[in-house]
Design an enzyme around this catalytic site. Sequence first.
Site, PDB file in Angstrom:
ATOM      1  N   HIS A  22       9.877  65.497  13.754  1.00  0.00           N
ATOM      2  CA  HIS A  22      10.593  64.268  13.420  1.00  0.00           C
ATOM      3  C   HIS A  22      11.636  64.535  12.336  1.00  0.00           C
ATOM      4  O   HIS A  22      11.332  65.122  11.307  1.00  0.00           O
ATOM      5  CB  HIS A  22       9.597  63.204  12.946  1.00  0.00           C
ATOM      6  CG  HIS A  22      10.238  61.938  12.531  1.00  0.00           C
ATOM      7  ND1 HIS A  22       9.867  61.275  11.403  1.00  0.00           N
ATOM      8  CD2 HIS A  22      11.229  61.212  13.096  1.00  0.00           C
ATOM      9  CE1 HIS A  22      10.601  60.181  11.282  1.00  0.00           C
ATOM     10  NE2 HIS A  22      11.441  60.129  12.300  1.00  0.00           N
ATOM     11  N   ASP A  64      15.485  59.410  16.868  1.00  0.00           N
ATOM     12  CA  ASP A  64      14.843  58.856  15.678  1.00  0.00           C
ATOM     13  C   ASP A  64      15.105  57.352  15.552  1.00  0.00           C
ATOM     14  O   ASP A  64      16.251  56.941  15.378  1.00  0.00           O
ATOM     15  CB  ASP A  64      15.357  59.584  14.439  1.00  0.00           C
ATOM     16  CG  ASP A  64      14.545  59.315  13.192  1.00  0.00           C
ATOM     17  OD1 ASP A  64      13.827  58.287  13.144  1.00  0.00           O
ATOM     18  OD2 ASP A  64      14.623  60.124  12.260  1.00  0.00           O
ATOM     19  N   TYR A 113      30.267  70.786  10.487  1.00  0.00           N
ATOM     20  CA  TYR A 113      29.920  72.216  10.498  1.00  0.00           C
ATOM     21  C   TYR A 113      28.749  72.497   9.560  1.00  0.00           C
ATOM     22  O   TYR A 113      27.846  73.263   9.892  1.00  0.00           O
ATOM     23  CB  TYR A 113      31.117  73.081  10.076  1.00  0.00           C
ATOM     24  CG  TYR A 113      32.229  73.191  11.087  1.00  0.00           C
ATOM     25  CD1 TYR A 113      31.987  73.165  12.451  1.00  0.00           C
ATOM     26  CD2 TYR A 113      33.544  73.344  10.672  1.00  0.00           C
ATOM     27  CE1 TYR A 113      33.021  73.282  13.365  1.00  0.00           C
ATOM     28  CE2 TYR A 113      34.585  73.463  11.578  1.00  0.00           C
ATOM     29  CZ  TYR A 113      34.316  73.439  12.925  1.00  0.00           C
ATOM     30  OH  TYR A 113      35.337  73.556  13.829  1.00  0.00           O
TER      31      TYR A 113
END
Length: 142
Positions: A22, A64, A113
Amino acid sequence: MLHGIPKIISPDLLKILMEMGHGDELVLADANFPAASHARRLVRCDGHPIPELLDAILQLFPLDPYVDKPASLMQVVPGDPVETPIWSVYGGIIDARAGLSSPFEQVERFAFYERARQAYAIVATGESALYANLILKKGVIA
């Protein structure tokens, strides 16, 4: 082969999806993304487009529910006139698979990035659309 596992999900990708917990993040990187130099763990899915992979992954991978935006897109660099129709394709897949009609946040290129460097894994794809990179935050199985 296993029942219920989409054919496009390789053994290496399935292992990564199973290992993730998670809050871990998975990057689906387009063909231009510097995946090998940014990845802690790299899964090669060269030749496969992201929409096909996204649809298969979301058959197995919960997003999530405890964050406002469980999917992140690389923001278009200011002044770049490129169009991003692939984002609406992603939105349709996420809505169909996860029931989320507004799942995205946009992340500035260099911040994206940096998040990719911290992600659990990066999936290098053959996706040729520009700004097609996507980060998914893993949820829980109830």
